[in-house]
Design an enzyme around this catalytic site. Sequence first.
Site, PDB file in Angstrom:
ATOM      1  N   GLY A  16       1.477  -1.349  -0.075  1.00 31.33           N
ATOM      2  CA  GLY A  16       0.196   0.561  -0.152  1.00 31.33           C
ATOM      3  C   GLY A  16       0.845   1.508  -0.007  1.00 31.33           C
ATOM      4  O   GLY A  16       2.009   1.141   0.089  1.00 31.33           O
ATOM      5  N   LEU A  17      -0.029   2.032  -0.668  1.00 32.80           N
ATOM      6  CA  LEU A  17       0.863   3.753  -0.298  1.00 32.80           C
ATOM      7  C   LEU A  17       2.188   4.266   0.957  1.00 32.80           C
ATOM      8  O   LEU A  17       1.501   3.600   2.134  1.00 32.80           O
ATOM      9  CB  LEU A  17      -0.094   4.872  -0.293  1.00 32.80           C
ATOM     10  N   ALA A  72       0.207   4.303   4.788  1.00 37.21           N
ATOM     11  CA  ALA A  72      -1.380   3.796   4.981  1.00 37.21           C
ATOM     12  C   ALA A  72      -1.571   2.666   5.939  1.00 37.21           C
ATOM     13  O   ALA A  72      -2.968   3.029   6.132  1.00 37.21           O
ATOM     14  CB  ALA A  72      -1.467   2.528   3.457  1.00 37.21           C
ATOM     15  N   GLY A  73      -0.626   2.201   6.174  1.00 41.65           N
ATOM     16  CA  GLY A  73      -1.020   1.250   7.936  1.00 41.65           C
ATOM     17  C   GLY A  73      -0.412   0.335   7.539  1.00 41.65           C
ATOM     18  O   GLY A  73      -0.112  -1.247   8.204  1.00 41.65           O
ATOM     19  N   LYS A  74       0.707  -0.028   7.135  1.00 42.23           N
ATOM     20  CA  LYS A  74       1.507  -1.437   6.932  1.00 42.23           C
ATOM     21  C   LYS A  74       2.157  -2.025   7.803  1.00 42.23           C
ATOM     22  O   LYS A  74       2.010  -3.196   8.458  1.00 42.23           O
ATOM     23  CB  LYS A  74       2.275  -1.498   5.586  1.00 42.23           C
ATOM     24  N   THR A  75       3.020  -1.124   7.936  1.00 43.39           N
ATOM     25  CA  THR A  75       3.860  -1.659   9.553  1.00 43.39           C
ATOM     26  C   THR A  75       2.927  -1.668  11.154  1.00 43.39           C
ATOM     27  O   THR A  75       2.848  -2.588  11.713  1.00 43.39           O
ATOM     28  CB  THR A  75       4.665  -0.405  10.271  1.00 43.39           C
ATOM     29  N   SER A 108       6.273  -1.826  -1.771  1.00 48.44           N
ATOM     30  CA  SER A 108       5.937  -3.138  -2.619  1.00 48.44           C
ATOM     31  C   SER A 108       5.172  -2.512  -3.670  1.00 48.44           C
ATOM     32  O   SER A 108       4.107  -3.082  -4.615  1.00 48.44           O
ATOM     33  CB  SER A 108       6.037  -4.241  -2.922  1.00 48.44           C
TER      34      SER A 108
HETATM   35  N1  LIG Z   1      -7.530   1.045  10.228  1.00 54.68           N
HETATM   36  C1  LIG Z   1      -5.868   1.373  10.672  1.00 54.68           C
HETATM   37  N2  LIG Z   1      -4.571   0.382  10.251  1.00 54.68           N
HETATM   38  C2  LIG Z   1      -3.604   0.820  10.377  1.00 54.68           C
HETATM   39  N3  LIG Z   1      -3.062   2.222  10.537  1.00 54.68           N
HETATM   40  C3  LIG Z   1      -4.528   2.790  10.401  1.00 54.68           C
HETATM   41  C4  LIG Z   1      -5.304   2.773  10.941  1.00 54.68           C
HETATM   42  N4  LIG Z   1      -6.020   3.960  10.739  1.00 54.68           N
HETATM   43  C5  LIG Z   1      -5.412   4.761  11.132  1.00 54.68           C
HETATM   44  N5  LIG Z   1      -3.801   4.304  11.056  1.00 54.68           N
HETATM   45  C6  LIG Z   1      -2.672   5.308  11.179  1.00 54.68           C
HETATM   46  O1  LIG Z   1      -2.710   5.441   9.696  1.00 54.68           O
HETATM   47  C7  LIG Z   1      -0.831   5.338  10.387  1.00 54.68           C
HETATM   48  C8  LIG Z   1       0.185   4.340   9.626  1.00 54.68           C
HETATM   49  O2  LIG Z   1       1.039   4.230   9.848  1.00 54.68           O
HETATM   50  P1  LIG Z   1       2.096   3.515   9.642  1.00 54.68           P
HETATM   51  O3  LIG Z   1       3.312   3.539   9.636  1.00 54.68           O
HETATM   52  O4  LIG Z   1       1.616   2.270   9.824  1.00 54.68           O
HETATM   53  O5  LIG Z   1       2.672   2.626   7.774  1.00 54.68           O
HETATM   54  P2  LIG Z   1       2.976   2.989   7.111  1.00 54.68           P
HETATM   55  O6  LIG Z   1       2.235   2.052   5.703  1.00 54.68           O
HETATM   56  O7  LIG Z   1       3.951   1.114   6.938  1.00 54.68           O
HETATM   57  O8  LIG Z   1       3.675   3.757   5.370  1.00 54.68           O
HETATM   58  P3  LIG Z   1       5.210   3.546   5.120  1.00 54.68           P
HETATM   59  O9  LIG Z   1       5.454   3.390   4.268  1.00 54.68           O
HETATM   60  O10 LIG Z   1       5.561   3.814   5.367  1.00 54.68           O
HETATM   61  O11 LIG Z   1       5.928   2.902   5.979  1.00 54.68           O
HETATM   62  C9  LIG Z   1      -0.628   5.552  11.749  1.00 54.68           C
HETATM   63  O12 LIG Z   1      -0.346   6.609  12.650  1.00 54.68           O
HETATM   64  C10 LIG Z   1      -2.061   4.554  12.427  1.00 54.68           C
HETATM   65  O13 LIG Z   1      -2.423   4.697  13.532  1.00 54.68           O
HETATM   66 MG   LIG Z   2       5.978   1.518   7.654  1.00 55.33          MG
END
Ligand SMILES: Nc1ncnc2c1ncn2[C@@H]1O[C@H](COP(=O)(O)OP(=O)(O)OP(=O)(O)O)[C@@H](O)[C@H]1O
Ligand SMILES: [Mg+2]
Length: 185
Positions: A11-12, A15-18, A86
């Site tokens: 995902g972008l 988006a919330g992957k981690t 990815s």
């Molecule tokens: N349903 C949800 N699932 C996951 N994250 C959520 C959700 N709703 C809100 N969030 C919030 O969105 C943010 C997601 O950040 P995260 O670091 O997990 O994204 P990421 O996809 O890993 O980004 P990156 O590609 O930069 O590593 C967090 O602050 C999280 O609390």
């Molecule tokens: Mg991440």
Amino acid sequence: MRDGFVVWFTGLPGAGKTTLAIAVENALRARGMRFVQRLDGDVVRQDLTRDLGFSKEDRDENIRRVTFVAELLSKNGVATMCAFISPYRVARAEARRRCHNFIEVYVDCSLDVLIARDPKGLYRKALAGEITGFTGIDDPYEPPEHPEVVVHTDRETVAESTAKIISYLEGRDLIPPLGAPVEAR
Ligand SMILES: Nc1ncnc2c1ncn2[C@@H]1O[C@H](COP(=O)(O)OP(=O)(O)OP(=O)(O)O)[C@@H](O)[C@H]1O
Ligand SMILES: [Mg+2]
């Protein structure tokens, strides 16, 4: 021993992957699963792939190396969480082909919400032209066509999105049900 698998979060940025990979990892450990490993873009890029940048070639090479690790883990009984933007379909298809029990989770979120969220401040920089080649702004993201699970993090809580993934894994009998006896784990 249980079968290994890979939960591949794509995902972008932001988006919330981690967040979800950690939540799923915690949920599996709470069920007594001991062979759980998380691979996260930010961490991997500081070590295994620290020589790589963000060109198409380097992004593909990043995913190719991670796929190699996820393949070994999943073929040896490990529940593996992979959290990587990815962005390219072909690279993810190769991960699917090589990994054992590959489960693609599309972490979907609208751009409006991502820009408002911007946990690392990178959307602001990309929109201001201070960084280039940023996925979702001036670099491509190819959404999955047939993901096993889709979560919409712009309208679900972390708990709701996590529950969707856990219930999919339960349905596939890849994880023990809550409260299962130790020998079932
Ligand atoms: N349903 C949800 N699932 C996951 N994250 C959520 C959700 N709703 C809100 N969030 C919030 O969105 C943010 C997601 O950040 P995260 O670091 O997990 O994204 P990421 O996809 O890993 O980004 P990156 O590609 O930069 O590593 C967090 O602050 C999280 O609390
Ligand atoms: Mg991440």
